[in-house]
Structures are given as C-alpha cells and as structure tokens.
Design a protein around this motif. Sequence first.
Motif, PDB file in Angstrom:
ATOM      1  N   GLY A  68       0.800  -1.228   0.000  1.00  0.00           N
ATOM      2  CA  GLY A  68       0.000   0.000   0.000  1.00  0.00           C
ATOM      3  C   GLY A  68       0.823   1.264   0.000  1.00  0.00           C
ATOM      4  N   GLY A  69       2.113   1.160   0.293  1.00  0.00           N
ATOM      5  CA  GLY A  69       3.009   2.310   0.281  1.00  0.00           C
ATOM      6  C   GLY A  69       4.200   2.108  -0.622  1.00  0.00           C
ATOM      7  N   SER A  70       4.089   1.175  -1.558  1.00  0.00           N
ATOM      8  CA  SER A  70       5.214   0.837  -2.433  1.00  0.00           C
ATOM      9  C   SER A  70       5.153   1.605  -3.744  1.00  0.00           C
ATOM     10  CB  SER A  70       5.217  -0.668  -2.723  1.00  0.00           C
ATOM     11  OG  SER A  70       6.331  -1.006  -3.529  1.00  0.00           O
ATOM     12  N   LEU A  71       6.308   1.994  -4.234  1.00  0.00           N
ATOM     13  CA  LEU A  71       6.421   2.722  -5.497  1.00  0.00           C
ATOM     14  C   LEU A  71       5.869   1.922  -6.668  1.00  0.00           C
ATOM     15  CD1 LEU A  71       7.573   5.393  -6.634  1.00  0.00           C
ATOM     16  CD2 LEU A  71       9.698   4.153  -7.076  1.00  0.00           C
ATOM     17  N   ASN A  72       5.913   0.604  -6.570  1.00  0.00           N
ATOM     18  CA  ASN A  72       5.532  -0.231  -7.713  1.00  0.00           C
ATOM     19  C   ASN A  72       4.202  -0.959  -7.522  1.00  0.00           C
ATOM     20  OD1 ASN A  72       6.312  -2.031  -5.817  1.00  0.00           O
ATOM     21  ND2 ASN A  72       7.860  -3.055  -7.043  1.00  0.00           N
ATOM     22  N   ALA A  73       3.314  -0.426  -6.682  1.00  0.00           N
ATOM     23  CA  ALA A  73       1.999  -1.041  -6.500  1.00  0.00           C
ATOM     24  C   ALA A  73       0.956   0.060  -6.311  1.00  0.00           C
ATOM     25  CB  ALA A  73       2.003  -1.983  -5.303  1.00  0.00           C
ATOM     26  N   HIS A  74      -0.243  -0.197  -6.813  1.00  0.00           N
ATOM     27  CA  HIS A  74      -1.321   0.787  -6.678  1.00  0.00           C
ATOM     28  C   HIS A  74      -2.647   0.102  -6.984  1.00  0.00           C
ATOM     29  CE1 HIS A  74      -3.559   4.533  -7.092  1.00  0.00           C
ATOM     30  NE2 HIS A  74      -2.510   5.144  -6.589  1.00  0.00           N
ATOM     31  N   PRO A  75      -3.723   0.428  -6.240  1.00  0.00           N
ATOM     32  CA  PRO A  75      -5.032  -0.128  -6.573  1.00  0.00           C
ATOM     33  C   PRO A  75      -5.496   0.395  -7.928  1.00  0.00           C
ATOM     34  CG  PRO A  75      -5.068   0.829  -4.385  1.00  0.00           C
ATOM     35  CD  PRO A  75      -3.774   1.232  -5.022  1.00  0.00           C
ATOM     36  N   GLY A  76      -6.342  -0.362  -8.565  1.00  0.00           N
ATOM     37  CA  GLY A  76      -6.898   0.092  -9.823  1.00  0.00           C
ATOM     38  C   GLY A  76      -7.890  -0.909 -10.361  1.00  0.00           C
ATOM     39  N   GLY A  77      -8.730  -0.420 -11.238  1.00  0.00           N
ATOM     40  CA  GLY A  77      -9.669  -1.285 -11.924  1.00  0.00           C
ATOM     41  C   GLY A  77     -10.671  -1.945 -11.002  1.00  0.00           C
ATOM     42  N   MET A  78     -11.226  -3.008 -11.510  1.00  0.00           N
ATOM     43  CA  MET A  78     -12.265  -3.750 -10.805  1.00  0.00           C
ATOM     44  C   MET A  78     -11.757  -4.303  -9.480  1.00  0.00           C
ATOM     45  SD  MET A  78     -15.341  -4.376 -11.085  1.00  0.00           S
ATOM     46  CE  MET A  78     -16.562  -5.360 -11.843  1.00  0.00           C
ATOM     47  N   ALA A  79     -10.526  -4.771  -9.445  1.00  0.00           N
ATOM     48  CA  ALA A  79      -9.986  -5.355  -8.205  1.00  0.00           C
ATOM     49  C   ALA A  79      -9.939  -4.324  -7.089  1.00  0.00           C
ATOM     50  CB  ALA A  79      -8.603  -5.943  -8.447  1.00  0.00           C
ATOM     51  N   GLY A  80      -9.528  -3.111  -7.394  1.00  0.00           N
ATOM     52  CA  GLY A  80      -9.464  -2.071  -6.377  1.00  0.00           C
ATOM     53  C   GLY A  80     -10.837  -1.679  -5.878  1.00  0.00           C
ATOM     54  N   ARG A  81     -11.784  -1.564  -6.809  1.00  0.00           N
ATOM     55  CA  ARG A  81     -13.143  -1.168  -6.416  1.00  0.00           C
ATOM     56  C   ARG A  81     -13.852  -2.272  -5.647  1.00  0.00           C
ATOM     57  NH1 ARG A  81     -12.707   1.008 -11.551  1.00  0.00           N
ATOM     58  NH2 ARG A  81     -13.927  -0.646 -12.534  1.00  0.00           N
ATOM     59  N   SER A  82     -13.713  -3.503  -6.088  1.00  0.00           N
ATOM     60  CA  SER A  82     -14.446  -4.597  -5.440  1.00  0.00           C
ATOM     61  C   SER A  82     -13.860  -4.964  -4.079  1.00  0.00           C
ATOM     62  CB  SER A  82     -14.484  -5.830  -6.345  1.00  0.00           C
ATOM     63  OG  SER A  82     -13.186  -6.341  -6.545  1.00  0.00           O
ATOM     64  N   SER A  83     -12.629  -4.547  -3.810  1.00  0.00           N
ATOM     65  CA  SER A  83     -11.997  -4.857  -2.517  1.00  0.00           C
ATOM     66  C   SER A  83     -12.011  -3.658  -1.577  1.00  0.00           C
ATOM     67  CB  SER A  83     -10.555  -5.311  -2.736  1.00  0.00           C
ATOM     68  OG  SER A  83      -9.747  -4.212  -3.143  1.00  0.00           O
ATOM     69  N   ASP A  84     -12.709  -2.590  -1.950  1.00  0.00           N
ATOM     70  CA  ASP A  84     -12.698  -1.337  -1.172  1.00  0.00           C
ATOM     71  C   ASP A  84     -11.287  -0.803  -0.992  1.00  0.00           C
ATOM     72  OD1 ASP A  84     -15.493  -1.072  -0.779  1.00  0.00           O
ATOM     73  OD2 ASP A  84     -15.421  -2.511   0.870  1.00  0.00           O
ATOM     74  N   GLY A  85     -10.440  -1.040  -1.974  1.00  0.00           N
ATOM     75  CA  GLY A  85      -9.074  -0.511  -1.935  1.00  0.00           C
ATOM     76  C   GLY A  85      -8.098  -1.347  -1.144  1.00  0.00           C
ATOM     77  N   LEU A  86      -8.438  -2.581  -0.806  1.00  0.00           N
ATOM     78  CA  LEU A  86      -7.500  -3.455  -0.091  1.00  0.00           C
ATOM     79  C   LEU A  86      -6.599  -4.245  -1.040  1.00  0.00           C
ATOM     80  CD1 LEU A  86      -9.699  -4.846   2.816  1.00  0.00           C
ATOM     81  CD2 LEU A  86      -7.761  -3.274   2.993  1.00  0.00           C
ATOM     82  N   ALA A  87      -6.955  -4.290  -2.327  1.00  0.00           N
ATOM     83  CA  ALA A  87      -6.143  -5.000  -3.311  1.00  0.00           C
ATOM     84  C   ALA A  87      -5.445  -3.987  -4.208  1.00  0.00           C
ATOM     85  CB  ALA A  87      -7.000  -5.931  -4.159  1.00  0.00           C
ATOM     86  N   ALA A  88      -4.212  -4.289  -4.569  1.00  0.00           N
ATOM     87  CA  ALA A  88      -3.439  -3.436  -5.468  1.00  0.00           C
ATOM     88  C   ALA A  88      -2.758  -4.319  -6.508  1.00  0.00           C
ATOM     89  CB  ALA A  88      -2.388  -2.652  -4.689  1.00  0.00           C
ATOM     90  N   TYR A  89      -2.412  -3.698  -7.614  1.00  0.00           N
ATOM     91  CA  TYR A  89      -1.648  -4.387  -8.648  1.00  0.00           C
ATOM     92  C   TYR A  89      -0.179  -3.984  -8.536  1.00  0.00           C
ATOM     93  CZ  TYR A  89      -5.879  -5.700 -11.189  1.00  0.00           C
ATOM     94  OH  TYR A  89      -7.078  -6.252 -11.558  1.00  0.00           O
ATOM     95  N   ARG A  90       0.709  -4.958  -8.649  1.00  0.00           N
ATOM     96  CA  ARG A  90       2.128  -4.651  -8.806  1.00  0.00           C
ATOM     97  C   ARG A  90       2.321  -4.216 -10.259  1.00  0.00           C
ATOM     98  NH1 ARG A  90       4.678 -10.021  -6.712  1.00  0.00           N
ATOM     99  NH2 ARG A  90       2.749 -10.752  -7.624  1.00  0.00           N
ATOM    100  N   MET A  91       3.006  -3.100 -10.462  1.00  0.00           N
ATOM    101  CA  MET A  91       3.186  -2.547 -11.801  1.00  0.00           C
ATOM    102  C   MET A  91       4.516  -3.008 -12.393  1.00  0.00           C
ATOM    103  SD  MET A  91       1.867   1.349 -11.124  1.00  0.00           S
ATOM    104  CE  MET A  91       2.731   1.571  -9.562  1.00  0.00           C
TER     105      MET A  91
END
Length: 142
Positions: A68-91
């Motif tokens: 949640g505080g990493s330079l290479n990860a950020h919530p987005g898309g359906m996963a971010g919305r459906s998890s209330d922002g608890l899921a992020a994608y590694r970029m």
Amino acid sequence: MKTWTITLVDGTQTESGEISILHGGEVCRVTLDFRGRRYEGASWSFFDAFCDIRKELEPLGVLVSCYGGSLNAHPGGMAGRSSDGLAAYRMHDDRPATTDDLVHIFDTGDDVVPATVADQRARFESWIFGGKAGKKWWQIWK
C-alpha cells in the motif's frame, strides 16, 4: 475489526506498527498504532484512508514498507473497487498487470519499495498514461 502488523522505515531504522481496519457503511476507516500514538484515516477506500495516515507520517521521515506504500503497487480497476481498496496491482514497465500481480495493500514482499504518497501516485500515473504496458491496461480497465 481486522488487524495487521506492518513495518515502518525511518531512515535506516525499521519499526513495527499495528494497522486496524473497519468498514462502517460507506466509510472505510484505517488506524495505525505506532510509537505510542494512534493515526487515523477515513475515506471511500481503505487505500485512500491509509494514504491520509501516510501523509501524516511523511513529515516525520517515516515511510511504510508494504504494498500500500510501495512505489511499484497501486489499486486500480475492478480489483481495487471490489476490494474497497485493499487490493493493489504490482506494476511492471514491460507489460500490463494481471490477476497474478494482485497483492493485499498491508502485505509485504521483496519487491516493496517504500515511497511517499506523491511519488507512488506519480509512478502510477506515469505507468497508466506514459508507458506502453499501462496504456494497454488503461484501455482494458476503463
């Protein structure tokens, strides 16, 4: 209420803090107990509430060492919305994110790069709008 222990970085020193989350109606609440103080954030997503806490820690020189505080990860898309922002994608610069890149924002890994909220957001925007992988992912996401 769910809790996690996370690592916080102050220069070269690391310390632990206790994160708690609570979903109340349409508000996501995050609390961090760290150095005898309680930090609180509330927003429409747990990630944004966590960012509020991180912004309080940054002037103290403290960064969080989790996705949640990493330079290479950020919530987005359906996963971010459906998890209330608890899921992020590694970029990744060379390809769009996939479900294999999903991580929990309070988890950590060898690829976590602690960053400020502004730097993390700038990296995400650059990845989405500037890189080939992000542009392709953005077209799928929207």
